[in-house]
Design an enzyme around this catalytic site. Structure first.
Site, PDB file in Angstrom:
ATOM      1  N   ASN A   1       0.876  -1.171   0.000  1.00  0.00           N
ATOM      2  CA  ASN A   1       0.000   0.000   0.000  1.00  0.00           C
ATOM      3  C   ASN A   1       0.918   1.227   0.000  1.00  0.00           C
ATOM      4  OD1 ASN A   1      -1.847   1.999   0.507  1.00  0.00           O
ATOM      5  ND2 ASN A   1      -2.747   1.021   2.310  1.00  0.00           N
TER       6      ASN A   1
ATOM      7  N   ARG B   1      -2.529  -2.213  -3.482  1.00  0.00           N
ATOM      8  CA  ARG B   1      -3.725  -1.394  -3.275  1.00  0.00           C
ATOM      9  C   ARG B   1      -3.583  -0.145  -4.134  1.00  0.00           C
ATOM     10  NH1 ARG B   1      -5.212   2.965   0.934  1.00  0.00           N
ATOM     11  NH2 ARG B   1      -7.473   2.980   0.721  1.00  0.00           N
TER      12      ARG B   1
ATOM     13  N   HIS C   1     -12.877   2.770  -0.128  1.00  0.00           N
ATOM     14  CA  HIS C   1     -12.996   1.699   0.877  1.00  0.00           C
ATOM     15  C   HIS C   1     -13.675   0.444   0.304  1.00  0.00           C
ATOM     16  CE1 HIS C   1     -13.101   5.007   4.182  1.00  0.00           C
ATOM     17  NE2 HIS C   1     -11.862   4.575   4.015  1.00  0.00           N
TER      18      HIS C   1
ATOM     19  N   ARG D   1     -11.480  15.525   7.318  1.00  0.00           N
ATOM     20  CA  ARG D   1     -12.235  15.907   6.110  1.00  0.00           C
ATOM     21  C   ARG D   1     -13.641  16.325   6.488  1.00  0.00           C
ATOM     22  NH1 ARG D   1     -11.170  10.406   3.184  1.00  0.00           N
ATOM     23  NH2 ARG D   1      -8.955  10.291   3.659  1.00  0.00           N
TER      24      ARG D   1
ATOM     25  N   GLU E   1      -8.422  -5.619   4.891  1.00  0.00           N
ATOM     26  CA  GLU E   1      -8.260  -5.295   3.469  1.00  0.00           C
ATOM     27  C   GLU E   1      -7.094  -6.067   2.858  1.00  0.00           C
ATOM     28  OE1 GLU E   1      -8.615  -1.311   5.134  1.00  0.00           O
ATOM     29  OE2 GLU E   1      -9.254  -0.647   3.144  1.00  0.00           O
TER      30      GLU E   1
END
Ligand code: ADP
Length: 389
Positions: A7, A83, A172, A231, A375
């Protein structure tokens, strides 16, 4: 099959070597401050954590170090899963790396410039350094690719949508797909309409009907939807024009403000970490209390939006840092959904475990679960499916 999951970010590179059959993680770590002074690797193996201070002027050096470190594990690496944050309009599912698929990762990069360019570079480096290993691209958007058009289309002119590929992509997706898989394994035929709630420092909900994504709360980018750590989530888009014209803020200033200085951090005025905010609330801090209330409020509202997209909901699953760990957040959101028939058992909610578990009462109309996400395993399983054992 032993898969190395990578990742990559612009200055970091997380890795994990795991086995798809047993789920065993042989080693994992994070190369930090790549290209910056003071770079180091935090490595974990057999539960032992270590920090290696090594020079990493670029990603290529970082990957060389990772492969060198992983030699101590004494497990063959049989494939690499990458990823990728944004798969854009190209990836309805994971794909083996070829010149063409790698080109796509770069072509859609303007949608996620902080991630995709670095990810594409790392994929290319891995392919060149280890040509004997297969590499697979696992885009975080792929699961959402086939959501219904009414969900992904924005009501803006078609020529703009077509020319600039402006649509809802979500994010996601790998986590939401893993959550569906786990819930389906546990609940079997009792679950058809699931709202997966991935609540971490980034947060999104996803409506999943019989394994198919029907809608999700993130949009063109991961800025949309829920309030997150830093965010803002959904705000009136005209806020951007207004601040640009009246407050003399540049587009870049507003971008930074909305992505890095907003959300729980802005409302609490204290921290982006939900643990600090919860502590603040317990100590009587009114701004922290409001941050928590707003999080319950927006999550419960968007839960209903996701339910409406499926014309019903039978199951809710909490995952990621906040969803898996925060008893208070789970209870706060569930309380606002009591009118819908959501009832969680306070004792079950308090249990700490790494196992997926039901936390609703037997008479709850909607079954509520906590499901630790994985994940990396999902990525590794895609590698296995595409490259064979
Ligand atoms: P990401 O992967 O998006 O960076 P995570 O899924 O790791 O994020 O989630 C980070 C969030 O989870 C932080 O807001 C943190 O406060 C929260 N979190 C992590 N552990 C706990 C805990 N034990 N209790 C409450 N919140 C937690």
């Amino acid at each position: 099959m032993n898969v190395l999951v990578i990742n990559a970010g612009s200055s970091s590179l997380k890795y994990q070597l795991l086995n798809t059959e047993t789920g065993e993680v042989f080693a994992k770590g994070n190369c930090e401050r790549i290209g910056i002074d003071g770079s180091f690797i935090g490595h974990e193996e057999n539960g032992v954590k270590g920090k290696l201070e090594v020079d990493m002027p670029d990603h290529k050096t970082a990957i060389s170090h990772v492969f060198e470190i992983l030699k101590t594990v004494d497990q063959p690496i049989e494939g690499i899963g990458h990823r990728v944050v944004q798969g854009g309009w190209y990836f309805p599912e994971s794909a083996v790396v070829t010149d063409e698929t790698l080109g796509w990762v770069r072509e859609v990069a303007p949608l996620a410039p902080l991630h995709n360019y670095a990810e594409a570079d790392v994929i290319e480096i891995c392919r060149d350094m280890f040509p004997e290993l297969g590499n697979v691209i696992v885009p975080d958007t792929a699961f959402h690719y086939n959501m219904p058009e009414q969900a992904w289309r924005y009501a803006i002119p078609r020529d703009i949508v077509d020319k600039y590929h402006v649509r809802k992509y979500g994010a996601h997706g790998t986590s939401h797909r893993f959550i569906w898989r786990t819930v389906h394994e546990m609940m079997g035929d009792k679950t058809h309409k699931l709202v997966s709630c991935h609540l971490g420092s980034g947060a999104s909900l996803c409506a999943i009907e019989d394994g198919q994504c029907m809608d999700t709360t993130m949009g063109l980018t991961p800025l949309d939807g829920l309030i997150m750590g830093t965010r803002c989530g959904t705000v009136d888009p005209a806020t951007v024009f207004y601040l640009n014209r009246v407050a003399n803020m540049s587009i870049d200033d507003i971008d930074t403000m909305m992505n890095k200085k907003s959300g729980l951090l802005a409302v609490s005025g204290k921290s982006s970490d939900s643990r600090d905010i919860e502590e603040g609330m317990n100590n009587g801090d009114e701004n922290c209390k409001m941050a928590m209330e707003m999080f319950y409020y927006r999550t419960s509202q968007l839960f209903c939006e996701m339910a409406a997209s499926m014309e019903g909901v039978d199951t809710m699953a909490y995952t990621a840092g906040i969803g898996e760990n925060s008893v208070t957040m789970r209870a706060g959101v569930a309380k606002r959904l009591e009118w819908m028939g959501v009832k969680i058992d306070p004792e079950l909610n308090k249990i700490r475990s790494d196992e997926p578990r039901v936390i609703s009462t037997p008479d709850s109309k909607i079954t509520v679960l906590v499901v630790p996400t994985n994940e990396e395993l999902m990525i590794a399983l895609d590698v296995e499916a595409l490259l064979g054992k």
